[in-house]
Write an enzyme that holds these catalytic residues in place. Structure first.
Site, mmCIF file in Angstrom:
data_model
loop_
_atom_site.group_PDB
_atom_site.id
_atom_site.type_symbol
_atom_site.label_atom_id
_atom_site.label_comp_id
_atom_site.label_asym_id
_atom_site.label_seq_id
_atom_site.Cartn_x
_atom_site.Cartn_y
_atom_site.Cartn_z
ATOM 1 C CG HIS A 108 -0.271 0.085 2.522
ATOM 2 N ND1 HIS A 108 0.273 -1.004 3.174
ATOM 3 C CD2 HIS A 108 -0.035 1.159 3.340
ATOM 4 C CE1 HIS A 108 0.801 -0.631 4.320
ATOM 5 N NE2 HIS A 108 0.636 0.679 4.448
ATOM 6 C CG HIS A 172 3.776 6.837 11.465
ATOM 7 N ND1 HIS A 172 4.819 7.434 10.803
ATOM 8 C CD2 HIS A 172 3.447 5.756 10.707
ATOM 9 C CE1 HIS A 172 5.120 6.754 9.701
ATOM 10 N NE2 HIS A 172 4.313 5.722 9.634
#
Length: 306
Positions: A108, A172
């Site tokens: 992805h 993140h």
């Protein structure tokens, strides 16, 4: 632009999804107006195509296929083999070591931006450039900038309208397995590339959604987002101060912004490619600290001022 598997999964609020979609629509307009003849992506991988049995810092694909994780496109991409090979040759000639793959699997991180920008992952010819952002030990940031500069210098000789895409989150720290802590089943995947079964993929999706829910409600051991760090990084890009990353310490990046903040390497490579043409101006300056996605999510467009 950032990517996230959670954009394709239940959980994020509609308000967040609408905000991101609005920014993506602006980026699509930018891309449509430019109408690129070739796309070059700098993207990470999340142990779907590259594994510890042989983990290159960089790799250029002369053929590639999406693995279809998190509902993204599965199947071959339109990779112009000769152009990709010439790019790899030029990067090597520029003294940047890069691997080559004639059968690259991309996840992805590569496919989602293509689908978001063009509607279909196969809409444009694409040269995929893998940048290791997850599997430690990582090389120094200055080598990422050198990679981008080498690619950009070569692209300038093609006489084509080339769109360069950097795909990665900012601060993140999602639940990605590591070599030191992964359980046996995960080790088989991240070291040997043992494919996940359908059941294992479904279980991973469920685990990611649960991790995002816990993170968004403040009940998570994952490192918090760092909007201050994110804004400082985006300002560095906006003001073309790319050389500053040469002195960044890998451990400090992870400590300040999370282990997966190293995905900003894809941004550095992409902007370094553009900077070979001289000055540039950024636009579509979107940023959102998005706990629902376990990521600082950002989008920038940029054009050369030449």
């Amino acid at each position: 632009m950032s990517h996230s598997p959670l954009l394709n999964l239940p959980g994020p609020s509609q308000e967040l999804l609408d905000d991101i979609e609005s920014a993506l629509a602006a980026a699509r307009d930018f891309v449509s107006a430019f109408d690129p003849e070739l796309v070059v992506t700098f993207s990470p991988d999340h142990y779907n195509g590259f594994f510890y049995r042989a983990m290159p810092p960089f790799c250029i694909g002369t053929a590639a296929a999406g693995v279809g994780d998190y509902g993204t496109y599965e199947g071959p991409l339109d990779v112009p083999a000769e152009l990709a090979t010439d790019c790899a040759r030029a990067v090597l000639d520029a003294d940047v070591d890069v691997a080559i793959s004639a059968a690259m699997d991309v996840d992805h991180g590569t496919v989602q931006p293509l689908q978001k920008l063009f509607g279909e992952a196969t809409a444009k010819p694409v040269i995929p450039v893998f940048v290791n952002c997850v599997a430690t030990p990582l090389g120094p940031m200055r080598r990422v900038r050198a990679l981008g500069a080498a690619v950009g210098a070569h692209l300038a000789t093609l006489g084509k309208r080339v769109l360069v895409v950097g795909s990665g989150g900012l601060s993140h720290d999602p639940p990605v397995p590591t070599l030191a802590t992964a359980p046996p089943a995960a080790l088989k995947r991240i070291v040997h590339g043992v494919p996940m079964t359908t059941e294992q993929r479904q279980a991973r999706q469920a685990a990611v959604m649960e991790a995002a829910r816990e993170f968004a409600t403040g009940h998570s051991p994952l490192a918090p987002l760092n909007p201050h760090w994110d804004h400082a990084f985006l300002d560095l890009l906006d003001t073309n101060r790319l050389a500053e990353v040469d002195g960044w310490d890998n451990g400090r990046i992870a400590a300040q912004a999370g282990n997966s903040a190293h995905e900003v390497r894809t941004w550095v490579a992409a902007f370094s490619a553009l900077a070979t043409q001289g000055g540039y101006e950024t636009g579509n300056r979107f940023y959102r600290a998005a706990p629902d996605l376990i990521a600082g999510f950002a989008i920038r467009t940029a054009v050369s001022t030449r």
